[in-house]
Design a protein around this motif. Structure first.
Motif, PDB file in Angstrom:
ATOM      1  N   UNK A 165       0.830  -1.205   0.000  1.00 47.42           N
ATOM      2  CA  UNK A 165       0.000   0.000   0.000  1.00 47.42           C
ATOM      3  C   UNK A 165       0.866   1.257   0.000  1.00 47.42           C
ATOM      4  N   UNK A 166       1.974   1.223   0.729  1.00 47.76           N
ATOM      5  CA  UNK A 166       2.896   2.355   0.698  1.00 47.76           C
ATOM      6  C   UNK A 166       3.397   2.598  -0.719  1.00 47.76           C
ATOM      7  N   UNK A 167       3.824   1.528  -1.361  1.00 48.53           N
ATOM      8  CA  UNK A 167       4.392   1.617  -2.705  1.00 48.53           C
ATOM      9  C   UNK A 167       3.372   2.129  -3.718  1.00 48.53           C
ATOM     10  N   UNK A 168       2.105   1.761  -3.516  1.00 51.03           N
ATOM     11  CA  UNK A 168       1.043   2.169  -4.446  1.00 51.03           C
ATOM     12  C   UNK A 168       0.504   3.564  -4.177  1.00 51.03           C
ATOM     13  N   UNK A 169       0.882   4.150  -3.043  1.00 51.90           N
ATOM     14  CA  UNK A 169       0.307   5.455  -2.660  1.00 51.90           C
ATOM     15  C   UNK A 169       1.383   6.428  -2.188  1.00 51.90           C
ATOM     16  N   UNK A 170       2.505   6.445  -2.881  1.00 51.49           N
ATOM     17  CA  UNK A 170       3.631   7.276  -2.457  1.00 51.49           C
ATOM     18  C   UNK A 170       3.312   8.772  -2.480  1.00 51.49           C
ATOM     19  N   UNK A 173      -0.561   9.412   0.473  1.00 53.90           N
ATOM     20  CA  UNK A 173      -0.640   9.271   1.928  1.00 53.90           C
ATOM     21  C   UNK A 173       0.149  10.379   2.620  1.00 53.90           C
ATOM     22  N   UNK A 174      -0.447  10.951   3.663  1.00 52.00           N
ATOM     23  CA  UNK A 174       0.216  12.003   4.436  1.00 52.00           C
ATOM     24  C   UNK A 174       0.425  11.621   5.896  1.00 52.00           C
ATOM     25  N   UNK A 175      -0.423  10.714   6.417  1.00 50.09           N
ATOM     26  CA  UNK A 175      -0.358  10.376   7.837  1.00 50.09           C
ATOM     27  C   UNK A 175      -0.456   8.863   8.037  1.00 50.09           C
ATOM     28  N   UNK A 176      -0.065   8.416   9.221  1.00 51.63           N
ATOM     29  CA  UNK A 176      -0.183   6.996   9.555  1.00 51.63           C
ATOM     30  C   UNK A 176      -1.651   6.586   9.647  1.00 51.63           C
ATOM     31  N   UNK A 177      -2.529   7.525  10.001  1.00 50.79           N
ATOM     32  CA  UNK A 177      -3.967   7.233  10.055  1.00 50.79           C
ATOM     33  C   UNK A 177      -4.499   6.885   8.668  1.00 50.79           C
ATOM     34  N   UNK A 178      -4.079   7.641   7.656  1.00 50.36           N
ATOM     35  CA  UNK A 178      -4.505   7.350   6.281  1.00 50.36           C
ATOM     36  C   UNK A 178      -3.990   5.994   5.830  1.00 50.36           C
ATOM     37  N   UNK A 179      -2.754   5.708   6.175  1.00 52.70           N
ATOM     38  CA  UNK A 179      -2.158   4.432   5.776  1.00 52.70           C
ATOM     39  C   UNK A 179      -2.854   3.266   6.469  1.00 52.70           C
ATOM     40  N   UNK A 180      -3.147   3.419   7.749  1.00 54.67           N
ATOM     41  CA  UNK A 180      -3.840   2.365   8.494  1.00 54.67           C
ATOM     42  C   UNK A 180      -5.212   2.089   7.896  1.00 54.67           C
ATOM     43  N   UNK A 181      -5.890   3.148   7.463  1.00 55.83           N
ATOM     44  CA  UNK A 181      -7.212   2.976   6.848  1.00 55.83           C
ATOM     45  C   UNK A 181      -7.101   2.207   5.535  1.00 55.83           C
ATOM     46  N   UNK A 182      -6.092   2.502   4.737  1.00 57.04           N
ATOM     47  CA  UNK A 182      -5.883   1.780   3.483  1.00 57.04           C
ATOM     48  C   UNK A 182      -5.633   0.292   3.728  1.00 57.04           C
ATOM     49  N   UNK A 183      -4.989  -0.011   4.843  1.00 55.27           N
ATOM     50  CA  UNK A 183      -4.621  -1.399   5.164  1.00 55.27           C
ATOM     51  C   UNK A 183      -5.683  -2.112   6.003  1.00 55.27           C
ATOM     52  N   UNK A 184      -6.766  -1.400   6.324  1.00 57.58           N
ATOM     53  CA  UNK A 184      -7.811  -1.962   7.190  1.00 57.58           C
ATOM     54  C   UNK A 184      -7.238  -2.421   8.529  1.00 57.58           C
ATOM     55  N   UNK A 185      -6.392  -1.581   9.104  1.00 56.14           N
ATOM     56  CA  UNK A 185      -5.748  -1.875  10.380  1.00 56.14           C
ATOM     57  C   UNK A 185      -5.877  -0.674  11.296  1.00 56.14           C
ATOM     58  N   UNK A 186      -5.701  -0.909  12.591  1.00 54.70           N
ATOM     59  CA  UNK A 186      -5.614   0.212  13.519  1.00 54.70           C
ATOM     60  C   UNK A 186      -4.214   0.803  13.421  1.00 54.70           C
ATOM     61  N   UNK A 187      -4.067   2.045  13.842  1.00 57.22           N
ATOM     62  CA  UNK A 187      -2.756   2.683  13.802  1.00 57.22           C
ATOM     63  C   UNK A 187      -1.764   1.926  14.685  1.00 57.22           C
ATOM     64  N   UNK A 209      10.900   4.853   1.519  1.00 59.19           N
ATOM     65  CA  UNK A 209      10.430   4.332   0.241  1.00 59.19           C
ATOM     66  C   UNK A 209      10.250   5.454  -0.781  1.00 59.19           C
ATOM     67  N   UNK A 210       9.798   6.617  -0.316  1.00 62.15           N
ATOM     68  CA  UNK A 210       9.647   7.760  -1.228  1.00 62.15           C
ATOM     69  C   UNK A 210      11.004   8.208  -1.759  1.00 62.15           C
ATOM     70  N   UNK A 211      12.010   8.220  -0.887  1.00 65.09           N
ATOM     71  CA  UNK A 211      13.347   8.626  -1.321  1.00 65.09           C
ATOM     72  C   UNK A 211      13.920   7.597  -2.290  1.00 65.09           C
ATOM     73  N   UNK A 212      13.649   6.326  -2.029  1.00 64.95           N
ATOM     74  CA  UNK A 212      14.106   5.280  -2.942  1.00 64.95           C
ATOM     75  C   UNK A 212      13.518   5.491  -4.337  1.00 64.95           C
ATOM     76  N   UNK A 213      12.200   5.777  -4.400  1.00 64.18           N
ATOM     77  CA  UNK A 213      11.570   6.042  -5.697  1.00 64.18           C
ATOM     78  C   UNK A 213      12.143   7.316  -6.315  1.00 64.18           C
TER      79      UNK A 213
END
Length: 257
Positions: A165-170, A173-187, A209-213
């Motif tokens: 999900x990180x790789x697909x949304x470089x 995503x701005x926050x860990x809350x947004x990332x957790x929602x994408x992954x269907x997980x709690x923060x 990962x963003x710097x790698x890209x």
């Protein structure tokens, strides 16, 4: 070009901070078992197994079951095959790997784990040990002992999902809350899983990962400004600061390599 070369034992409580660098790293488990993170893959290596981390691949290592011993070598090479996976070494190959390092310690000078130079009068022997290292790697990589299977147990699947999900949304995503929602997980579950396999916070890994890209985009000829905005940075100045923090050089200098 050799950078580091060392053999060491680590206790079950030892934690290594995950990293990214622009050179190759070979990790061989000499005894015990170690968990290995390699970008989206998670491996559990036992004695006699090896992984090869490609340049700019995020990687981490931890104790899978008690104490473990590893032999690690990092270097740059003008030509090197890109073959990922876990390599299983025959007993004679594992012995050879250890013997090469034993000889190297008598030829090179070291600063900690770093290879700093060659002892006086040992230039020819240094060339020979590098050739021996090359030959050993070629034999191992040419054999049929490579496995593409990664570890799927425990929370490793969740980690793979998070990194995907990180790789697909470089850029989104701005926050860990947004990332957790994408992954269907709690923060808290998100942070716990990332910490286990990457030994880093979720957004810290995301920025790596963003710097790698960014490295890939810069090497492809994209401008610093275009790369910054394409990866969701607020402005090129903030991107340059973040890039230099992780890569060690400015993005413009990286692009000129």
């Amino acid at each position: 070009s050799l950078f580091t070369w060392f053999r060491n034992k680590f206790s079950s409580g030892y934690k290594f901070g995950g990293e990214v660098h622009d050179f190759i790293e070979v990790v061989c488990v000499m005894s015990g078992s170690a968990g290995i993170t390699a970008d989206k893959d998670v491996h559990i290596l036992t004695a006699g197994q090896m992984v090869i981390h490609e340049p700019n691949e995020f990687h981490n290592i931890w104790a899978a079951d008690g104490e473990y011993e590893v032999l690690i070598c990092t270097f740059k090479a003008s030509k090197f095959p890109r073959i990922s996976g876990v390599y299983s070494l025959y007993p004679d190959e594992l012995k050879e790997w250890g013997d090469i390092f034993t000889v190297a310690k008598q030829i090179f000078t070291f600063e900690g784990i770093g290879v700093s130079g060659i002892l006086d009068g040992k230039t020819a022997q240094a060339s020979a040990v590098v050739k021996r290292l090359e030959s050993a790697l070629i034999r191992i990589m040419d054999a049929d002992g490579v496995s593409k299977q990664s570890y799927k147990g425990g929370s490793a699947q969740n980690y793979i999902k998070i990194v995907t999900e990180m790789d697909n949304n470089l850029s989104a995503v701005r926050t860990s809350e947004q990332l957790a929602e994408l992954c269907n997980m709690s923060v808290s579950s998100l942070e716990k899983t990332v910490r286990k396999y990457a030994n880093a916070g979720a957004m810290e890994l995301f920025n790596i990962m963003k710097i790698k890209r960014a490295c890939e985009l810069l090497q492809a000829g994209n401008s610093v400004k275009d790369v910054a905005y394409s990866l969701g940075f607020a402005n090129p100045y903030y991107f340059s600061t973040s890039f230099k923090k992780h890569a060690g050089v400015s993005p413009s200098k990286w692009a000129r390599r």
